[in-house]
Structures are given as structure tokens and as C-alpha cells.
Design a protein around this motif. Structure first.
Motif, PDB file in Angstrom:
ATOM      1  N   TRP A   1      62.235  12.712  30.561  1.00 15.27           N
ATOM      2  CA  TRP A   1      60.894  12.840  30.015  1.00 15.27           C
ATOM      3  C   TRP A   1      60.984  12.783  28.501  1.00 15.27           C
ATOM      4  N   PRO A   2      60.230  11.897  27.862  1.00 13.35           N
ATOM      5  CA  PRO A   2      60.246  11.896  26.396  1.00 13.35           C
ATOM      6  C   PRO A   2      59.522  13.125  25.861  1.00 13.35           C
ATOM      7  N   PRO A   3      59.923  13.601  24.694  1.00  8.31           N
ATOM      8  CA  PRO A   3      59.204  14.732  24.096  1.00  8.31           C
ATOM      9  C   PRO A   3      57.742  14.355  23.841  1.00  8.31           C
ATOM     10  N   LEU A   4      56.879  15.338  23.912  1.00 10.20           N
ATOM     11  CA  LEU A   4      55.453  15.069  23.737  1.00 10.20           C
ATOM     12  C   LEU A   4      55.138  14.561  22.333  1.00 10.20           C
ATOM     13  N   ALA A   5      55.874  15.013  21.325  1.00 10.20           N
ATOM     14  CA  ALA A   5      55.659  14.512  19.963  1.00 10.20           C
ATOM     15  C   ALA A   5      55.935  13.009  19.904  1.00 10.20           C
ATOM     16  N   GLN A   6      56.956  12.565  20.613  1.00 13.42           N
ATOM     17  CA  GLN A   6      57.274  11.134  20.661  1.00 13.42           C
ATOM     18  C   GLN A   6      56.160  10.362  21.366  1.00 13.42           C
ATOM     19  N   ARG A   7      55.644  10.902  22.453  1.00  6.55           N
ATOM     20  CA  ARG A   7      54.568  10.231  23.178  1.00  6.55           C
ATOM     21  C   ARG A   7      53.305  10.144  22.330  1.00  6.55           C
ATOM     22  N   ARG A   8      53.008  11.196  21.561  1.00  5.13           N
ATOM     23  CA  ARG A   8      51.823  11.162  20.689  1.00  5.13           C
ATOM     24  C   ARG A   8      51.990  10.127  19.586  1.00  5.13           C
ATOM     25  N   LYS A   9      53.187  10.044  19.015  1.00  5.09           N
ATOM     26  CA  LYS A   9      53.441   9.073  17.952  1.00  5.09           C
ATOM     27  C   LYS A   9      53.309   7.647  18.491  1.00  5.09           C
ATOM     28  N   GLU A  10      53.859   7.395  19.676  1.00  3.41           N
ATOM     29  CA  GLU A  10      53.715   6.072  20.295  1.00  3.41           C
ATOM     30  C   GLU A  10      52.244   5.733  20.535  1.00  3.41           C
ATOM     31  N   ALA A  11      51.470   6.711  20.995  1.00  2.00           N
ATOM     32  CA  ALA A  11      50.045   6.470  21.256  1.00  2.00           C
ATOM     33  C   ALA A  11      49.293   6.166  19.963  1.00  2.00           C
ATOM     34  N   ARG A  12      49.608   6.896  18.881  1.00  2.00           N
ATOM     35  CA  ARG A  12      48.947   6.619  17.591  1.00  2.00           C
ATOM     36  C   ARG A  12      49.286   5.218  17.097  1.00  2.00           C
ATOM     37  N   LEU A  13      50.566   4.850  17.140  1.00  2.00           N
ATOM     38  CA  LEU A  13      50.968   3.528  16.663  1.00  2.00           C
ATOM     39  C   LEU A  13      50.389   2.418  17.537  1.00  2.00           C
ATOM     40  N   THR A  14      50.301   2.661  18.838  1.00  2.00           N
ATOM     41  CA  THR A  14      49.700   1.673  19.734  1.00  2.00           C
ATOM     42  C   THR A  14      48.223   1.483  19.415  1.00  2.00           C
ATOM     43  N   MET A  15      47.527   2.566  19.145  1.00  2.00           N
ATOM     44  CA  MET A  15      46.108   2.458  18.785  1.00  2.00           C
ATOM     45  C   MET A  15      45.936   1.690  17.471  1.00  2.00           C
ATOM     46  N   LEU A  16      46.804   1.950  16.496  1.00  2.00           N
ATOM     47  CA  LEU A  16      46.705   1.213  15.228  1.00  2.00           C
ATOM     48  C   LEU A  16      47.000  -0.265  15.450  1.00  2.00           C
ATOM     49  N   HIS A  17      47.930  -0.588  16.327  1.00  2.00           N
ATOM     50  CA  HIS A  17      48.202  -1.992  16.644  1.00  2.00           C
ATOM     51  C   HIS A  17      46.972  -2.636  17.275  1.00  2.00           C
TER      52      HIS A  17
END
Length: 129
Positions: free
Chosen positions: A32-48
Motif C-alpha cells: 500500500w502506498p503511503p497516503l501522502a504519496q497518493r495525495r501528491k499523485e492525485a494533485r499532480l494528476t489534476m494539474l496535468h
């Protein structure tokens, strides 16, 4: 708070309820990835999605190109807005633009969303050196 839920879920999934059991090793075993990593991926995906025009947010209103590029910036970098309060400083755009500018240029220039997601998740998952 959410980290607490993830830790409790790891105990239930693995069936190890003792206080001496390492929750970090359980989460690592479960991959399981850490939740901080999942939030960062979600933010960067939204910016993309915003930069590619996939979502209905006007990028010109929030994303400004920098005045000049330094050697640490890529061509898809944006100017980081400045704010006086932490409330605004750590909101979506300032935080995510800072993270976006630190992503390697080959990831920031990914054409498809799937390509971007796979590259950014492997980039974020790398341990810092």
C-alpha cells in the motif's frame, strides 16, 4: 486522521492485532502506498488534466508561465503564486505548482493521462537519495 484509518485497516487485512506488531511492515507487505504519496499523485494528476484541458478549469486564470526559465526549470514550469497566509500558501495551486516544477521534464510533457500517471507514480515512489 486518514493515516490512522489506513493503519487500522492494515491490522484487519493482515489479521495481526497485537500492539507489538509493526504497522509499517504490514503496510509495506501489503504494497500500500503511503497516503501522502497518493495525495501528491492525485494533485499532480489534476494539474496535468488542467494543463491538457481535460477539465473545465481555465488554466490562464491560475497558471502563469515564469518570467524567465532557470536551469532548474523545465519548459512546462509555472510561476508559483505568493501568499502571506499559510491558508493560501498550502492550498491546491501553490502547493501543486511547486511539486509540478520539481517533476522531471519528460514526465511533465507526457501526452496521455495514462502515461503521465504511470511515470509520476514511479517517480514519487522512488526513495529520496
Amino acid at each position: 486522521m486518514l493515516e490512522k484509518v489506513q493503519r487500522r485497516a492494515a491490522r484487519y487485512v493482515t489479521g495481526r492485532f497485537r500492539n507489538r506488531s509493526s504497522i509499517d511492515s504490514m503496510i509495506h507487505t501489503l504494497n500500500w502506498p503511503p497516503l501522502a504519496q497518493r495525495r501528491k499523485e492525485a494533485r499532480l494528476t489534476m494539474l496535468h488534466k488542467i494543463t491538457s484541458g481535460t477539465v473545465a478549469i481555465q488554466k490562464e486564470q491560475y497558471l502563469q508561465p515564469p518570467q524567465r526559465l532557470s536551469r532548474h526549470m523545465h519548459i512546462n514550469s509555472y510561476k508559483i503564486p505568493t501568499f502571506r497566509t499559510d491558508y493560501r500558501k498550502y492550498s491546491f495551486f501553490p502547493r501543486t505548482i511547486t511539486e509540478w516544477n520539481n517533476v522531471p521534464p519528460e514526465i511533465a510533457s507526457a501526452v496521455t493521462l495514462e502515461e503521465f500517471k504511470s511515470q509520476v507514480s514511479s517517480y514519487i515512489a522512488k526513495p529520496l537519495r
